[in-house]
Design a protein around this motif. Structure first.
Motif, PDB file in Angstrom:
ATOM      1  N   ARG A  96      20.891 -54.886  -4.709  1.00 55.03           N
ATOM      2  CA  ARG A  96      21.407 -55.511  -5.929  1.00 55.03           C
ATOM      3  C   ARG A  96      21.403 -57.034  -5.840  1.00 55.03           C
ATOM      4  NH1 ARG A  96      23.511 -55.401  -9.983  1.00 55.03           N
ATOM      5  NH2 ARG A  96      25.221 -54.064 -10.598  1.00 55.03           N
ATOM      6  N   GLY A  97      20.967 -57.570  -4.697  1.00 55.72           N
ATOM      7  CA  GLY A  97      20.798 -59.009  -4.574  1.00 55.72           C
ATOM      8  C   GLY A  97      21.877 -59.733  -3.805  1.00 55.72           C
ATOM      9  N   TYR A  98      22.835 -59.007  -3.226  1.00 55.02           N
ATOM     10  CA  TYR A  98      23.906 -59.654  -2.472  1.00 55.02           C
ATOM     11  C   TYR A  98      23.452 -59.984  -1.050  1.00 55.02           C
ATOM     12  CZ  TYR A  98      27.179 -58.211  -6.147  1.00 55.02           C
ATOM     13  OH  TYR A  98      27.834 -58.033  -7.346  1.00 55.02           O
ATOM     14  N   ASP A  99      23.949 -61.092  -0.552  1.00 52.40           N
ATOM     15  CA  ASP A  99      23.789 -61.453   0.854  1.00 52.40           C
ATOM     16  C   ASP A  99      24.968 -60.838   1.591  1.00 52.40           C
ATOM     17  OD1 ASP A  99      23.434 -62.590   3.322  1.00 52.40           O
ATOM     18  OD2 ASP A  99      23.866 -64.644   2.694  1.00 52.40           O
TER      19      ASP A  99
ATOM     20  N   ALA B 156      30.119 -40.922   8.101  1.00 52.74           N
ATOM     21  CA  ALA B 156      30.745 -42.217   7.859  1.00 52.74           C
ATOM     22  C   ALA B 156      29.720 -43.348   7.913  1.00 52.74           C
ATOM     23  CB  ALA B 156      31.850 -42.462   8.883  1.00 52.74           C
ATOM     24  N   TYR B 157      28.902 -43.367   8.943  1.00 55.15           N
ATOM     25  CA  TYR B 157      28.024 -44.523   9.122  1.00 55.15           C
ATOM     26  C   TYR B 157      26.781 -44.456   8.237  1.00 55.15           C
ATOM     27  CZ  TYR B 157      31.464 -45.317  12.593  1.00 55.15           C
ATOM     28  OH  TYR B 157      32.686 -45.502  13.195  1.00 55.15           O
ATOM     29  N   ILE B 158      26.383 -43.256   7.818  1.00 56.69           N
ATOM     30  CA  ILE B 158      25.340 -43.139   6.796  1.00 56.69           C
ATOM     31  C   ILE B 158      25.866 -43.657   5.463  1.00 56.69           C
ATOM     32  CG2 ILE B 158      24.027 -41.497   5.388  1.00 56.69           C
ATOM     33  CD1 ILE B 158      23.684 -39.807   7.961  1.00 56.69           C
ATOM     34  N   VAL B 159      27.110 -43.295   5.136  1.00 53.54           N
ATOM     35  CA  VAL B 159      27.713 -43.746   3.873  1.00 53.54           C
ATOM     36  C   VAL B 159      27.780 -45.260   3.821  1.00 53.54           C
ATOM     37  CG1 VAL B 159      29.914 -43.897   2.647  1.00 53.54           C
ATOM     38  CG2 VAL B 159      29.005 -41.668   3.267  1.00 53.54           C
ATOM     39  N   TRP B 160      28.309 -45.898   4.858  1.00 53.38           N
ATOM     40  CA  TRP B 160      28.478 -47.358   4.809  1.00 53.38           C
ATOM     41  C   TRP B 160      27.145 -48.076   4.933  1.00 53.38           C
ATOM     42  CZ3 TRP B 160      32.371 -46.932   2.294  1.00 53.38           C
ATOM     43  CH2 TRP B 160      33.437 -46.122   2.638  1.00 53.38           C
ATOM     44  N   ASP B 161      26.182 -47.443   5.596  1.00 50.72           N
ATOM     45  CA  ASP B 161      24.827 -47.989   5.608  1.00 50.72           C
ATOM     46  C   ASP B 161      24.237 -47.958   4.203  1.00 50.72           C
ATOM     47  OD1 ASP B 161      22.344 -48.813   7.171  1.00 50.72           O
ATOM     48  OD2 ASP B 161      21.608 -46.970   6.239  1.00 50.72           O
ATOM     49  N   MET B 162      24.500 -46.852   3.476  1.00 49.88           N
ATOM     50  CA  MET B 162      24.032 -46.737   2.098  1.00 49.88           C
ATOM     51  C   MET B 162      24.660 -47.818   1.210  1.00 49.88           C
ATOM     52  SD  MET B 162      25.599 -45.590  -0.942  1.00 49.88           S
ATOM     53  CE  MET B 162      26.838 -44.422  -0.362  1.00 49.88           C
ATOM     54  N   VAL B 163      25.963 -48.017   1.357  1.00 47.91           N
ATOM     55  CA  VAL B 163      26.649 -49.033   0.559  1.00 47.91           C
ATOM     56  C   VAL B 163      26.065 -50.410   0.850  1.00 47.91           C
ATOM     57  CG1 VAL B 163      28.852 -50.223   0.213  1.00 47.91           C
ATOM     58  CG2 VAL B 163      28.781 -47.722   0.307  1.00 47.91           C
ATOM     59  N   ARG B 164      25.885 -50.697   2.100  1.00 50.81           N
ATOM     60  CA  ARG B 164      25.313 -52.002   2.497  1.00 50.81           C
ATOM     61  C   ARG B 164      23.913 -52.176   1.926  1.00 50.81           C
ATOM     62  NH1 ARG B 164      23.651 -53.385   8.737  1.00 50.81           N
ATOM     63  NH2 ARG B 164      23.186 -55.617   8.482  1.00 50.81           N
ATOM     64  N   ARG B 165      23.067 -51.151   2.068  1.00 58.29           N
ATOM     65  CA  ARG B 165      21.699 -51.233   1.563  1.00 58.29           C
ATOM     66  C   ARG B 165      21.676 -51.446   0.049  1.00 58.29           C
ATOM     67  NH1 ARG B 165      17.350 -48.876   4.682  1.00 58.29           N
ATOM     68  NH2 ARG B 165      18.031 -48.156   6.737  1.00 58.29           N
TER      69      ARG B 165
END
Length: 518
Positions: free
Chosen positions: A58-61, A44-53
């Motif tokens: 992609r340039g989002y804050d 779970a936390y690897i997945v959401w870390d990946m999404v965040r990264r």
């Protein structure tokens, strides 16, 4: 290219459009801190870390908030078992959470709210629901009136008539039997104090909050009334996330989150990995090598519980002597080799595949550290392989298709590893040095987006996580000697053993053998 993601609420993929251009507000449901984290948590936390990264790349804050549930019956039970307190148990396992997640290279959240630190916001939200007719008090308890919320069930797709009593959350038997609820599907917002348990003052009397109201309050306190992405494991869809929606949207009249994302389970022989089924393995046991692939016949208690490998005589854990120890980056790769909405089965074969895969990527990442100086690379160069970057982004823009993205990494890493072996054996590369630098910079950058990183000290001949260069060369010599003695069966056996370890041999016309990983 447009980023599209699957929204659990609408049950379809759609373009991602944040509430505020260039900014993302993201909330992830965190752990209940009463025990060590297992491989299901790691996913779970690897997945959401990946999404965040990736969003950041992609340039989002991105403002990323992840809570700790530090009030819960499970924490209280652990406190009683260990003759401790709820606060002490929570603090201990919050610390242990960070130990595990730091090893897995998971970025720290921007904020880690706790239920115990959000009590004012929790009570304020309950009062709002009570005033609007969505909640009612009875004997010191406060319940949410589910039938008052017309959209109840819109996330999970469940109809109210199908929901059973007690399915609405972490209610104990005494609360259900007390029959204080107006409807069996109503769930607790506030629970009256029990003797010997921690409690907080409120207008309803001393007590503590229900599980679901905690996250609703923490989301609003930290990120506002409506956020971009709310994420968590698929087991949280109902009742937890369904109840969050009912609470928050009834209070504010606004959508709680525009996008709901859920990762699928890690399974063992087709069953969800969980503590309740006793078929789990802790993250630290996996990293330390204190685990068995046959979790159902050899449950964690038989493996040493929650501690990891046994210490050596001097008290230290000698990981290098344990062949089952799995490098943290191989664990990340195990997770990322599957799309986040697909179940993954935890087996020794799957872990072995991830280890071999990481060896391949690791070799590519180390290429520049090993050979950059020899190839006279320009240290100021920053250019990347635009085709590989475009293919990587195309995969990730398709609902975070990490298997497709990892394929791009493998292609780059294999080419670099091959060129590294050619350089070692022939003194020169087959590809121009500047192009190799471009590929290496691309690999390092894209691997970093997935949190796959290597440190220079990983470049050693101590084969903790795979065969070292020296061991490979020794086995090649053994094969050469066997073939010279016309023991071709032994030669084939050595070749196959190397192949099983991700090593490919190439026999040259002049009788020499070159090799590469992958």
């Amino acid at each position: 290219m447009t980023l599209t993601l699957y929204n659990s609420l609408t049950r379809r993929e759609s373009p991602f459009e944040p509430l505020e251009p260039g900014k993302v507000r993201m909330y992830c449901c965190g752990v209940t801190v009463y025990d060590y984290c297992h491989v299901g948590h790691a996913r779970a936390y690897i997945v959401w870390d990946m999404v965040r990264r990736y969003l950041m790349w992609r340039g989002y804050d991105v403002r990323y908030v992840q809570n700790f549930t530090d009030i819960d019956d499970k924490i209280l039970n652990r406190a009683r078992e260990t003759n401790s307190t709820m606060e002490a148990v929570a603090e201990r396992f919050i610390d242990e959470y960070f130990v595990d997640m730091d090893k897995l290279n998971i970025l720290r959240a921007d904020e880690y709210p706790r239920a115990t630190h959000t009590m004012d916001g929790i009570k304020r939200l309950i009062h709002e629901l009570e005033n609007k007719g969505y909640a009612y008090a009875n004997g010191g308890d406060v319940y949410y009136n589910v039938r008052q919320f017309a959209d109840y069930g819109k996330l999970s797709g469940r109809k109210l008539e199908e929901m059973q009593a007690g399915a609405s959350g972490r209610l104990d038997t005494a609360e259900i039997e007390a029959q204080k609820k107006q409807d069996s599907s109503d769930f607790a917002l506030w629970k009256s104090a029990k003797p010997g348990e921690p409690a907080w003052e409120s207008s309803w009397g001393k007590g503590r909050p229900g599980w679901h109201i905690e996250c609703s309050a923490m989301v609003r306190d930290c990120l506002g009334e409506t956020i971009d992405i709310h994420c968590g494991g698929s087991d949280l869809t109902f009742p937890h996330h369904e109840n969050e929606i009912a609470q928050s949207e009834a209070a504010t009249g606004k959508s709680l989150a525009n996008y709901w994302m859920h990762n699928a389970f890690v399974t063992v022989n087709g069953k969800k990995m969980s503590k309740s089924l006793h078929n789990f393995i802790t993250i630290r046991d996996l990293l330390d090598g204190n685990w068995s692939g046959d979790l159902e016949s050899n449950p964690p208690a038989a493996q040493g519980g929650h501690g990891g490998t046994a210490p050596t005589q001097d008290g230290s854990k000698n990981q290098s002597e344990n062949a089952k120890a799995v490098e943290p980056m191989a664990v990340r790769l195990f997770v990322l080799m599957a799309q986040y909405r697909s179940q993954i089965d935890f087996t020794e074969e799957a872990i072995a595949s991830a280890r071999n895969g990481w060896n391949t990527i690791n070799e590519g990442l180390l290429f520049g550290l090993r050979y950059g100086s020899q190839l006279s690379w320009d240290v100021e160069k920053t250019g990347q392989d635009s085709k590989a970057v475009q293919e990587f982004q195309s995969a990730m823009d398709n609902d975070f298709n990490t298997p497709g993205a990892v394929t791009i990494l493998f292609e780059l890493a294999k080419e670099l590893a091959k060129e590294g072996n050619v350089l070692v054996h022939q003194g020169k590369t087959e590809t121009a040095p500047d192009l190799l630098q471009q590929k290496w910079l691309t690999l390092v950058s894209l691997a970093g987006v997935l949190g796959l990183e290597v440190q220079p000290e990983s470049d050693s001949n101590d084969a903790v996580y795979g065969l070292s260069d020296a061991e490979i060369e020794a086995m090649i010599q053994q094969r050469k000697d066997a073939r010279k003695a016309r023991d071709f069966a032994e030669g084939d056996r050595i070749r196959n053993e190397l192949k099983d370890n991700g090593i490919t041999l190439i026999d040259q016309k002049d009788g020499t053998t070159i090799w590469h990983r992958g």
